[in-house]
Design a protein around this motif. Structure first.
Motif, PDB file in Angstrom:
ATOM      1  N   PRO A   1     -18.351 -16.534  -6.540  1.00  0.00           N
ATOM      2  CA  PRO A   1     -16.980 -16.976  -6.825  1.00  0.00           C
ATOM      3  C   PRO A   1     -15.906 -15.888  -6.839  1.00  0.00           C
ATOM      4  O   PRO A   1     -14.737 -16.180  -6.575  1.00  0.00           O
ATOM      5  CB  PRO A   1     -17.104 -17.638  -8.199  1.00  0.00           C
ATOM      6  N   SER A   2     -16.273 -14.640  -7.102  1.00  0.00           N
ATOM      7  CA  SER A   2     -15.246 -13.588  -7.114  1.00  0.00           C
ATOM      8  C   SER A   2     -14.564 -13.450  -5.753  1.00  0.00           C
ATOM      9  O   SER A   2     -13.417 -13.005  -5.668  1.00  0.00           O
ATOM     10  CB  SER A   2     -15.841 -12.250  -7.541  1.00  0.00           C
ATOM     11  N   PHE A   3     -15.239 -13.866  -4.678  1.00  0.00           N
ATOM     12  CA  PHE A   3     -14.654 -13.764  -3.342  1.00  0.00           C
ATOM     13  C   PHE A   3     -13.472 -14.718  -3.160  1.00  0.00           C
ATOM     14  O   PHE A   3     -12.641 -14.503  -2.286  1.00  0.00           O
ATOM     15  CB  PHE A   3     -15.719 -14.010  -2.264  1.00  0.00           C
ATOM     16  N   LYS A   4     -13.383 -15.754  -3.985  1.00  0.00           N
ATOM     17  CA  LYS A   4     -12.238 -16.666  -3.903  1.00  0.00           C
ATOM     18  C   LYS A   4     -10.947 -15.932  -4.230  1.00  0.00           C
ATOM     19  O   LYS A   4      -9.914 -16.201  -3.641  1.00  0.00           O
ATOM     20  CB  LYS A   4     -12.444 -17.851  -4.841  1.00  0.00           C
ATOM     21  N   ASP A   5     -11.011 -14.991  -5.157  1.00  0.00           N
ATOM     22  CA  ASP A   5      -9.823 -14.236  -5.562  1.00  0.00           C
ATOM     23  C   ASP A   5      -9.430 -13.168  -4.551  1.00  0.00           C
ATOM     24  O   ASP A   5      -8.257 -12.801  -4.470  1.00  0.00           O
ATOM     25  CB  ASP A   5     -10.060 -13.554  -6.913  1.00  0.00           C
ATOM     26  N   TYR A   6     -10.376 -12.663  -3.796  1.00  0.00           N
ATOM     27  CA  TYR A   6     -10.100 -11.540  -2.894  1.00  0.00           C
ATOM     28  C   TYR A   6      -9.068 -11.892  -1.839  1.00  0.00           C
ATOM     29  O   TYR A   6      -8.221 -11.066  -1.496  1.00  0.00           O
ATOM     30  CB  TYR A   6     -11.375 -11.040  -2.231  1.00  0.00           C
ATOM     31  N   GLU A   7      -9.118 -13.097  -1.304  1.00  0.00           N
ATOM     32  CA  GLU A   7      -8.137 -13.485  -0.277  1.00  0.00           C
ATOM     33  C   GLU A   7      -6.719 -13.517  -0.837  1.00  0.00           C
ATOM     34  O   GLU A   7      -5.767 -13.241  -0.110  1.00  0.00           O
ATOM     35  CB  GLU A   7      -8.489 -14.839   0.330  1.00  0.00           C
ATOM     36  N   GLU A   8      -6.593 -13.856  -2.105  1.00  0.00           N
ATOM     37  CA  GLU A   8      -5.270 -13.909  -2.732  1.00  0.00           C
ATOM     38  C   GLU A   8      -4.723 -12.520  -3.023  1.00  0.00           C
ATOM     39  O   GLU A   8      -3.505 -12.340  -3.090  1.00  0.00           O
ATOM     40  CB  GLU A   8      -5.336 -14.722  -4.020  1.00  0.00           C
ATOM     41  N   LYS A   9      -5.621 -11.543  -3.183  1.00  0.00           N
ATOM     42  CA  LYS A   9      -5.221 -10.178  -3.534  1.00  0.00           C
ATOM     43  C   LYS A   9      -4.784  -9.349  -2.337  1.00  0.00           C
ATOM     44  O   LYS A   9      -4.126  -8.333  -2.504  1.00  0.00           O
ATOM     45  CB  LYS A   9      -6.386  -9.449  -4.218  1.00  0.00           C
ATOM     46  N   THR A  10      -5.141  -9.760  -1.122  1.00  0.00           N
ATOM     47  CA  THR A  10      -4.918  -8.901   0.035  1.00  0.00           C
ATOM     48  C   THR A  10      -4.006  -9.562   1.063  1.00  0.00           C
ATOM     49  O   THR A  10      -3.906 -10.794   1.136  1.00  0.00           O
ATOM     50  CB  THR A  10      -6.255  -8.517   0.703  1.00  0.00           C
ATOM     51  N   SER A  11      -3.365  -8.726   1.874  1.00  0.00           N
ATOM     52  CA  SER A  11      -2.508  -9.229   2.949  1.00  0.00           C
ATOM     53  C   SER A  11      -3.283  -9.376   4.256  1.00  0.00           C
ATOM     54  O   SER A  11      -2.779  -9.931   5.219  1.00  0.00           O
ATOM     55  CB  SER A  11      -1.334  -8.272   3.159  1.00  0.00           C
ATOM     56  N   ARG A  12      -4.531  -8.892   4.291  1.00  0.00           N
ATOM     57  CA  ARG A  12      -5.306  -8.940   5.537  1.00  0.00           C
ATOM     58  C   ARG A  12      -6.226 -10.153   5.563  1.00  0.00           C
ATOM     59  O   ARG A  12      -6.540 -10.740   4.532  1.00  0.00           O
ATOM     60  CB  ARG A  12      -6.131  -7.663   5.707  1.00  0.00           C
ATOM     61  N   VAL A  13      -6.635 -10.517   6.758  1.00  0.00           N
ATOM     62  CA  VAL A  13      -7.685 -11.518   6.909  1.00  0.00           C
ATOM     63  C   VAL A  13      -9.003 -10.779   6.707  1.00  0.00           C
ATOM     64  O   VAL A  13      -9.288  -9.795   7.405  1.00  0.00           O
ATOM     65  CB  VAL A  13      -7.644 -12.185   8.305  1.00  0.00           C
ATOM     66  N   ILE A  14      -9.791 -11.221   5.747  1.00  0.00           N
ATOM     67  CA  ILE A  14     -11.042 -10.541   5.418  1.00  0.00           C
ATOM     68  C   ILE A  14     -12.109 -10.921   6.447  1.00  0.00           C
ATOM     69  O   ILE A  14     -12.447 -12.090   6.593  1.00  0.00           O
ATOM     70  CB  ILE A  14     -11.502 -10.892   3.991  1.00  0.00           C
ATOM     71  N   PRO A  15     -12.643  -9.928   7.162  1.00  0.00           N
ATOM     72  CA  PRO A  15     -13.635 -10.213   8.206  1.00  0.00           C
ATOM     73  C   PRO A  15     -14.987 -10.665   7.640  1.00  0.00           C
ATOM     74  O   PRO A  15     -15.393 -10.270   6.552  1.00  0.00           O
ATOM     75  CB  PRO A  15     -13.805  -8.871   8.920  1.00  0.00           C
ATOM     76  N   VAL A  16     -15.662 -11.486   8.431  1.00  0.00           N
ATOM     77  CA  VAL A  16     -16.989 -11.984   8.104  1.00  0.00           C
ATOM     78  C   VAL A  16     -17.918 -11.614   9.257  1.00  0.00           C
ATOM     79  O   VAL A  16     -17.549 -11.748  10.426  1.00  0.00           O
ATOM     80  CB  VAL A  16     -16.974 -13.515   7.903  1.00  0.00           C
ATOM     81  N   PHE A  17     -19.103 -11.148   8.922  1.00  0.00           N
ATOM     82  CA  PHE A  17     -20.108 -10.777   9.910  1.00  0.00           C
ATOM     83  C   PHE A  17     -21.359 -11.616   9.739  1.00  0.00           C
ATOM     84  O   PHE A  17     -21.760 -11.916   8.618  1.00  0.00           O
ATOM     85  CB  PHE A  17     -20.530  -9.307   9.750  1.00  0.00           C
ATOM     86  N   ILE A  18     -21.966 -11.937  10.868  1.00  0.00           N
ATOM     87  CA  ILE A  18     -23.319 -12.502  10.914  1.00  0.00           C
ATOM     88  C   ILE A  18     -24.248 -11.355  11.273  1.00  0.00           C
ATOM     89  O   ILE A  18     -23.957 -10.580  12.208  1.00  0.00           O
ATOM     90  CB  ILE A  18     -23.432 -13.589  12.010  1.00  0.00           C
ATOM     91  N   LEU A  19     -25.334 -11.218  10.538  1.00  0.00           N
ATOM     92  CA  LEU A  19     -26.378 -10.250  10.862  1.00  0.00           C
ATOM     93  C   LEU A  19     -27.562 -11.046  11.389  1.00  0.00           C
ATOM     94  O   LEU A  19     -28.175 -11.816  10.656  1.00  0.00           O
ATOM     95  CB  LEU A  19     -26.778  -9.432   9.635  1.00  0.00           C
ATOM     96  N   GLU A  20     -27.857 -10.842  12.659  1.00  0.00           N
ATOM     97  CA  GLU A  20     -28.933 -11.567  13.317  1.00  0.00           C
ATOM     98  C   GLU A  20     -30.137 -10.667  13.466  1.00  0.00           C
ATOM     99  O   GLU A  20     -30.022  -9.543  13.975  1.00  0.00           O
ATOM    100  CB  GLU A  20     -28.445 -12.042  14.690  1.00  0.00           C
ATOM    101  N   ARG A  21     -31.272 -11.148  13.005  1.00  0.00           N
ATOM    102  CA  ARG A  21     -32.506 -10.370  13.074  1.00  0.00           C
ATOM    103  C   ARG A  21     -32.785  -9.985  14.528  1.00  0.00           C
ATOM    104  O   ARG A  21     -32.701 -10.817  15.422  1.00  0.00           O
ATOM    105  CB  ARG A  21     -33.651 -11.188  12.502  1.00  0.00           C
ATOM    106  N   ALA A  22     -33.137  -8.707  14.747  1.00  0.00           N
ATOM    107  CA  ALA A  22     -33.315  -8.199  16.107  1.00  0.00           C
ATOM    108  C   ALA A  22     -34.765  -7.986  16.491  1.00  0.00           C
ATOM    109  O   ALA A  22     -35.055  -7.710  17.637  1.00  0.00           O
ATOM    110  CB  ALA A  22     -32.544  -6.884  16.285  1.00  0.00           C
ATOM    111  N   ASP A  23     -35.708  -8.131  15.560  1.00  0.00           N
ATOM    112  CA  ASP A  23     -37.108  -7.870  15.916  1.00  0.00           C
ATOM    113  C   ASP A  23     -37.896  -9.122  16.230  1.00  0.00           C
ATOM    114  O   ASP A  23     -37.460 -10.220  16.080  1.00  0.00           O
ATOM    115  CB  ASP A  23     -37.831  -7.049  14.839  1.00  0.00           C
TER     116      ASP A  23
END
Length: 140
Positions: free
Chosen positions: A118-140
């Motif tokens: 839930p703390s991530f809900k507040d992060y978007e309100e605190k910043t002027s940037r679009v917060i990036p999201v990454f997918i980590l796909e298993r490579a092995d």
């Protein structure tokens, strides 16, 4: 200050590894945590960073929130420059390939991440940037 951050991070890594992939100290207690190891974008040095994650199917989802700061965390730049990385989850370690998600997928993944952490809900309100999201796909 940089030394205090390094000590804090190393203590979290040591604790994670000593307790089978679970944090027993600091802000990550009770959260799903992985260790992300990748090359520095500028230095090429290998760095390990504790990162909170969620899952999307077989993939791991991480969010470059930096607690809502107006700048991206260092690992964001490192993954953009060097998307091949290693993660340690629980007592398992394996290679991954990181993909920054497109805007149409970002909202769904960010909201699911914030529902779990839930703390991530507040992060978007605190910043002027679009917060990036990454997918980590298993490579092995």
């Amino acid at each position: 200050m940089a030394s205090a951050y390094k000590d804090f991070t190393q203590n979290l890594i040591d604790d994670f590894q000593a307790h089978g992939g679970h944090s027993t100290i600091g802000p990550f207690v009770g959260r799903d945590l992985l260790l992300l190891t990748n090359k520095g974008a500028k230095t090429g040095e290998v760095r390990t960073t504790p990162v909170v994650y969620t899952r999307d199917g077989d993939n791991y989802v991480i969010v470059a929130s930096k607690n809502g700061a107006d700048t991206h965390p260092g690992w964001y730049h490192n993954l953009r420059a060097n998307p091949e990385a290693m993660i340690e989850v629980g007592d398992e370690s394996f290679p991954v390939v990181a993909h920054e998600v497109k805007p149409e997928e970002r909202r769904r993944l960010y909201d699911a991440h914030a529902d779990t952490h839930p703390s991530f809900k507040d992060y978007e309100e605190k910043t002027s940037r679009v917060i990036p999201v990454f997918i980590l796909e298993r490579a092995d």
